[in-house]
Design a protein around this motif. Structure first.
Motif, mmCIF file in Angstrom:
data_model
loop_
_atom_site.group_PDB
_atom_site.id
_atom_site.type_symbol
_atom_site.label_atom_id
_atom_site.label_comp_id
_atom_site.label_asym_id
_atom_site.label_seq_id
_atom_site.Cartn_x
_atom_site.Cartn_y
_atom_site.Cartn_z
ATOM 1 N N GLY A 97 0.892 -1.212 -0.036
ATOM 2 C CA GLY A 97 -0.204 -0.034 -0.042
ATOM 3 C C GLY A 97 0.890 1.216 0.052
ATOM 4 N N GLN A 98 2.179 1.186 0.341
ATOM 5 C CA GLN A 98 3.174 2.449 0.022
ATOM 6 C C GLN A 98 3.744 2.425 -1.132
ATOM 7 O OE1 GLN A 98 3.418 4.500 2.804
ATOM 8 N NE2 GLN A 98 1.487 3.299 3.488
ATOM 9 N N THR A 99 4.319 3.755 -1.328
ATOM 10 C CA THR A 99 4.999 3.772 -2.652
ATOM 11 C C THR A 99 6.333 3.803 -2.377
ATOM 12 O OG1 THR A 99 3.163 5.290 -3.796
ATOM 13 C CG2 THR A 99 5.452 5.567 -4.576
ATOM 14 N N PHE A 100 7.300 3.302 -3.167
ATOM 15 C CA PHE A 100 8.863 3.123 -2.951
ATOM 16 C C PHE A 100 9.428 3.548 -4.228
ATOM 17 C CE2 PHE A 100 7.605 -0.954 -4.288
ATOM 18 C CZ PHE A 100 8.765 -1.344 -5.478
ATOM 19 N N LYS A 101 10.598 4.098 -4.183
ATOM 20 C CA LYS A 101 11.402 4.317 -5.088
ATOM 21 C C LYS A 101 12.591 3.728 -5.542
ATOM 22 C CE LYS A 101 12.176 9.156 -5.487
ATOM 23 N NZ LYS A 101 12.868 10.421 -5.283
ATOM 24 N N LEU A 102 12.803 3.209 -6.710
ATOM 25 C CA LEU A 102 13.751 2.520 -7.231
ATOM 26 C C LEU A 102 14.674 3.381 -8.110
ATOM 27 C CD1 LEU A 102 12.155 -0.877 -8.602
ATOM 28 C CD2 LEU A 102 13.642 -0.607 -6.429
ATOM 29 N N THR A 103 15.950 3.184 -7.909
ATOM 30 C CA THR A 103 17.175 3.943 -8.742
ATOM 31 C C THR A 103 17.754 2.820 -9.663
ATOM 32 O OG1 THR A 103 17.440 5.709 -7.179
ATOM 33 C CG2 THR A 103 19.077 5.334 -8.936
ATOM 34 N N LEU A 104 17.516 2.807 -10.691
ATOM 35 C CA LEU A 104 17.994 1.724 -11.693
ATOM 36 C C LEU A 104 18.941 2.283 -12.585
ATOM 37 C CD1 LEU A 104 14.427 0.036 -12.393
ATOM 38 C CD2 LEU A 104 15.990 -0.343 -10.759
ATOM 39 N N THR A 105 19.823 1.474 -13.013
ATOM 40 C CA THR A 105 20.801 1.752 -14.048
ATOM 41 C C THR A 105 20.570 0.602 -15.221
ATOM 42 O OG1 THR A 105 22.476 2.787 -12.769
ATOM 43 C CG2 THR A 105 23.201 2.252 -14.914
ATOM 44 N N GLU A 106 19.926 1.081 -16.329
ATOM 45 C CA GLU A 106 19.910 -0.008 -17.514
ATOM 46 C C GLU A 106 21.292 -0.173 -18.387
ATOM 47 O OE1 GLU A 106 18.081 2.143 -21.280
ATOM 48 O OE2 GLU A 106 16.937 2.291 -19.492
ATOM 49 N N PRO A 107 21.453 -1.511 -18.996
ATOM 50 C CA PRO A 107 22.715 -1.627 -19.838
ATOM 51 C C PRO A 107 22.718 -1.047 -20.912
ATOM 52 C CG PRO A 107 21.514 -3.805 -19.069
ATOM 53 C CD PRO A 107 20.616 -2.543 -18.552
ATOM 54 N N MET A 108 23.895 -0.424 -21.321
ATOM 55 C CA MET A 108 23.740 0.256 -22.558
ATOM 56 C C MET A 108 23.337 -0.540 -23.775
ATOM 57 S SD MET A 108 27.269 2.505 -24.061
ATOM 58 C CE MET A 108 27.008 3.614 -22.402
ATOM 59 N N LYS A 109 22.622 -0.108 -24.617
ATOM 60 C CA LYS A 109 21.982 -0.984 -25.681
ATOM 61 C C LYS A 109 22.438 -0.470 -26.915
ATOM 62 C CE LYS A 109 17.845 -2.004 -23.177
ATOM 63 N NZ LYS A 109 18.095 -1.274 -21.931
ATOM 64 N N ALA A 110 22.954 -1.523 -28.044
ATOM 65 C CA ALA A 110 22.950 -1.122 -29.284
ATOM 66 C C ALA A 110 21.705 -0.905 -30.076
ATOM 67 C CB ALA A 110 23.660 -2.453 -29.944
#
Length: 320
Positions: free
Chosen positions: A192-205
């Motif tokens: 029921g709570q909102t949480f924050k994710l900090t993500l780093t995506e792989p560099m894509k071709a």
């Protein structure tokens, strides 16, 4: 028969879990074929071809005994910081979770390194108990998303993708945490709570158009390819070993499924280590002690240990 897992003092693990897997024939992008490395000769220094997954010239790496040392070799070959590498795949530049590299590398495998790309922050309302994420890690401190369950809460948030490195949760830095620690943090977030994710995506071709893969299973993949594998260990030298038998592969796959069921993680190398620990054991008590000696950091619950012992026994008896 009662387990003695709780009665024995927990010690530091002899061998920590890492990633593995492999498959597919090596294919260089850009139109040209790249020949696989020559077969290893006794006493020879093993060399492997490598590229950056988003595109680069081909380099060679060798003389490593662990995943961390491999990353350092790749970083040196391509003049990048080792900390930029999120994970590697074998024989494909795509973000294919069936092809993750970790504790075992086929002697003819081609290595592709996936490095950090854009960073993103995502707010998620935890409206359900289960997020639908399966977490794994690269063995050097980066946890990332290995699977998104179809139809799950996270599956509806299209900005979250397989391969994304989880950098922080609600501002808490989780770099350096193992996959099971990150999974436990996510599981413990209040519904029921909102949480924050900090993500780093792989560099894509530009040709990576299937970035949102849903599954990361071994249904079509095998653990290694070729005449043997290079087994990387956290302690001691790397060793060249035979490809796991069909029975062992079935047991490893089942144990990996149990890891996801009980702990919300997938880690083929961890599963392989557990199967190896039970190879010559006669009963669940002996197996529990062996697991505690090899992987004491995890403190596996007794029910899980019984199920793993059963899976190993089923594989030996051909019941899969």
């Amino acid at each position: 028969m009662p387990l003695r897992l709780r009665g024995k003092k927990q010690g530091r693990s002899k061998e920590t879990s890492r990633l593995v897997e492999s498959e597919e024939a090596p294919a260089a992008r850009g139109g040209g074929d790249t020949a696989p490395p020559p077969p290893a000769q006794p006493g020879a220094r093993l060399l492997f071809h490598a590229q950056l997954a988003h595109g680069s010239p081909t380099g060679r790496v060798g003389g490593f005994g662990s995943v961390r040392e491999l990353y350092e070799q790749i970083a040196q070959a391509f003049r990048i910081p080792a900390a930029e590498i999120i994970f590697c795949t074998l024989n494909t530049h795509k973000i294919d979770m069936d092809m993750l590299l970790g504790g075992q590398i086929g002697l003819e495998d081609f290595i592709f390194a996936h490095i950090k790309g854009p960073k993103k922050e995502v707010e998620v309302l935890k409206s359900e108990d289960c997020l639908g994420l399966t977490i794994t890690d690269n063995g050097t401190g980066y946890a990332f998303i290995k699977r998104i369950k179809e139809g799950s809460l996270v599956d509806q948030i299209k900005v979250i993708c397989v391969g994304d490195h989880i950098q922080s949760i609600n501002g808490k830095n989780v770099v350096g945490c193992r996959h099971y620690e990150v999974a436990n943090i996510l599981k413990g977030l209040e519904k029921g709570q909102t949480f924050k994710l900090t993500l780093t995506e792989p560099m894509k071709a530009f040709d990576m158009i299937e970035s949102r893969l849903k599954s990361g299973t071994l249904s079509e993949a095998k653990i290694s390819k070729g005449r043997g594998t290079l087994r990387l260990r956290s302690k001691g030298p790397a060793t060249v070993e035979e490809v796991p038998s069909e029975i062992e592969e079935k047991a490893i796959k089942k144990v990996d499924d149990l890891l996801e069921m009980y702990m919300g993680i997938r880690d083929i190398e961890l599963a392989a280590t557990m199967v190896e620990a039970g190879r010559d054991k006669n009963n669940p008590d002996e197996f529990a002690v062996a697991l505690d000696e090899a992987l004491g950091d995890f403190a596996f619950p007794d029910e899980f240990v019984f199920d793993v012992w059963g899976a190993i026994g089923d594989a030996k008896q051909g019941r899969f």
